[in-house]
Design a protein around this motif. Structure first.
Motif, PDB file in Angstrom:
ATOM      1  N   ALA A   7       0.834  -1.208   0.000  1.00 61.53           N
ATOM      2  CA  ALA A   7       0.000   0.000   0.000  1.00 61.53           C
ATOM      3  C   ALA A   7       0.866   1.254   0.000  1.00 61.53           C
ATOM      4  N   ILE A   8       1.928   1.244   0.795  1.00 60.94           N
ATOM      5  CA  ILE A   8       2.828   2.400   0.869  1.00 60.94           C
ATOM      6  C   ILE A   8       3.484   2.662  -0.484  1.00 60.94           C
ATOM      7  N   LEU A   9       3.984   1.606  -1.116  1.00 60.46           N
ATOM      8  CA  LEU A   9       4.665   1.770  -2.396  1.00 60.46           C
ATOM      9  C   LEU A   9       3.712   2.303  -3.476  1.00 60.46           C
ATOM     10  N   VAL A  10       2.491   1.770  -3.505  1.00 59.68           N
ATOM     11  CA  VAL A  10       1.504   2.231  -4.494  1.00 59.68           C
ATOM     12  C   VAL A  10       1.115   3.684  -4.232  1.00 59.68           C
ATOM     13  N   GLY A  11       0.792   4.002  -2.984  1.00 57.65           N
ATOM     14  CA  GLY A  11       0.340   5.355  -2.644  1.00 57.65           C
ATOM     15  C   GLY A  11       1.395   6.413  -2.901  1.00 57.65           C
ATOM     16  N   ILE A  12       2.629   6.132  -2.470  1.00 59.22           N
ATOM     17  CA  ILE A  12       3.707   7.107  -2.671  1.00 59.22           C
ATOM     18  C   ILE A  12       3.996   7.301  -4.160  1.00 59.22           C
TER      19      ILE A  12
ATOM     20  N   GLY B  29       3.991  22.604  -4.393  1.00 58.05           N
ATOM     21  CA  GLY B  29       3.958  21.557  -5.395  1.00 58.05           C
ATOM     22  C   GLY B  29       4.027  20.142  -4.864  1.00 58.05           C
ATOM     23  N   ARG B  30       4.102  20.010  -3.546  1.00 53.01           N
ATOM     24  CA  ARG B  30       4.181  18.676  -2.943  1.00 53.01           C
ATOM     25  C   ARG B  30       2.793  18.056  -2.905  1.00 53.01           C
ATOM     26  N   VAL B  31       2.690  16.807  -3.308  1.00 55.42           N
ATOM     27  CA  VAL B  31       1.417  16.075  -3.246  1.00 55.42           C
ATOM     28  C   VAL B  31       1.575  14.923  -2.261  1.00 55.42           C
ATOM     29  N   ASN B  32       0.795  14.952  -1.192  1.00 53.03           N
ATOM     30  CA  ASN B  32       0.818  13.888  -0.183  1.00 53.03           C
ATOM     31  C   ASN B  32      -0.582  13.314   0.023  1.00 53.03           C
ATOM     32  N   THR B  33      -1.361  13.279  -1.035  1.00 50.09           N
ATOM     33  CA  THR B  33      -2.747  12.815  -0.937  1.00 50.09           C
ATOM     34  C   THR B  33      -2.832  11.430  -0.332  1.00 50.09           C
ATOM     35  N   PHE B  34      -1.959  10.544  -0.740  1.00 49.21           N
ATOM     36  CA  PHE B  34      -1.959   9.180  -0.213  1.00 49.21           C
ATOM     37  C   PHE B  34      -1.097   9.065   1.037  1.00 49.21           C
ATOM     38  N   LEU B  35       0.017   9.797   1.064  1.00 52.92           N
ATOM     39  CA  LEU B  35       0.993   9.603   2.139  1.00 52.92           C
ATOM     40  C   LEU B  35       0.454   9.928   3.523  1.00 52.92           C
ATOM     41  N   ASP B  36      -0.305  11.012   3.667  1.00 55.99           N
ATOM     42  CA  ASP B  36      -0.788  11.348   5.013  1.00 55.99           C
ATOM     43  C   ASP B  36      -1.684  10.233   5.563  1.00 55.99           C
ATOM     44  N   ASP B  37      -2.515   9.645   4.691  1.00 50.71           N
ATOM     45  CA  ASP B  37      -3.380   8.546   5.135  1.00 50.71           C
ATOM     46  C   ASP B  37      -2.573   7.284   5.419  1.00 50.71           C
ATOM     47  N   LEU B  38      -1.533   7.054   4.633  1.00 50.57           N
ATOM     48  CA  LEU B  38      -0.689   5.872   4.854  1.00 50.57           C
ATOM     49  C   LEU B  38       0.073   5.968   6.165  1.00 50.57           C
ATOM     50  N   VAL B  39       0.541   7.164   6.505  1.00 46.17           N
ATOM     51  CA  VAL B  39       1.229   7.343   7.784  1.00 46.17           C
ATOM     52  C   VAL B  39       0.253   7.125   8.936  1.00 46.17           C
TER      53      VAL B  39
END
Length: 199
Positions: free
Chosen positions: A89-94, A162-172
């Motif tokens: 999940a982490i690899l896909v989201g990031i 320009g940083r996109v963390n749409t998936f990362l914040d939820d993954l953390v």
């Protein structure tokens, strides 16, 4: 690895009937060690350290666990990160966050991820899927963290330039929830072990 080293015992899905394996001389298995290293590298590159997540676990569990140390929280974050479901999940989201930063996704997906569209929901779905193997404690904790967004989760959510963390914040949030659940179960196991020894 030399393809000659592959054998029927090295299949993608051990235990399947003879004629129903995913084995192929043209496919190589990705080792768990390589996946773990890629996950650790990806998180660091995105500005997330294990200690950042351990701090959230510590804050969540300290009221229920007198004597809890940050070292124990780090240990449980690392333990949670060893789960393949979470690693994938982490690899896909990031990767999706990175591609969105580089404007490499097709529309309308590019805009949905780039703007973290409120009704998009796939980021939460992937993160929730990653907590499923850690039980209901992890699921409810994830919901709480997703709303409150403490510490590194909030920083990731509010990232600019320009940083996109749409998936990362939820993954953390998912990693922290998984580690909290793992810790809670292990503490209970230790308590029961002590009680059974004393009786």
């Amino acid at each position: 690895m030399n393809e000659d080293h592959f054998s029927k015992s090295m299949t993608y899905a051990p235990g399947l009937p003879e004629g129903a394996t995913f084995y192929s001389a043209h496919k190589k298995r990705v080792t768990s060690m390589a996946i773990s290293a890629a996950v650790e590298r990806a998180l660091k590159e995105r500005g997330v350290e294990v200690d950042d997540i351990a701090e959230i676990v510590f804050d969540l569990q300290r009221p229920f666990m007198p004597g809890l140390t940050i070292e124990t929280c780090v240990e449980n974050v690392k333990g949670a990160l060893a789960k393949r479901e979470l690693q994938h999940a982490i690899l896909v989201g990031i990767e999706l966050d990175r591609l969105a930063e580089q404007k490499m996704l097709s529309e309308p997906l590019q805009s949905l991820i780039d703007q973290d569209e409120g009704l998009f929901g796939v980021d939460e779905t992937i993160a929730l899927g990653a907590v499923s193997s850690f039980g209901s404690i992890a699921a409810t904790t994830f919901g709480y963290l997703d709303k409150v967004k403490p510490k590194i989760i909030g920083k990731l959510d509010l990232a600019k330039h320009g940083r996109v963390n749409t998936f990362l914040d939820d993954l953390v949030a998912s990693i922290a929830a998984d580690a909290s659940s793992r810790l809670a179960h292990r503490v209970r196991d230790e308590e029961e072990k002590r009680l059974s020894t004393n009786n």
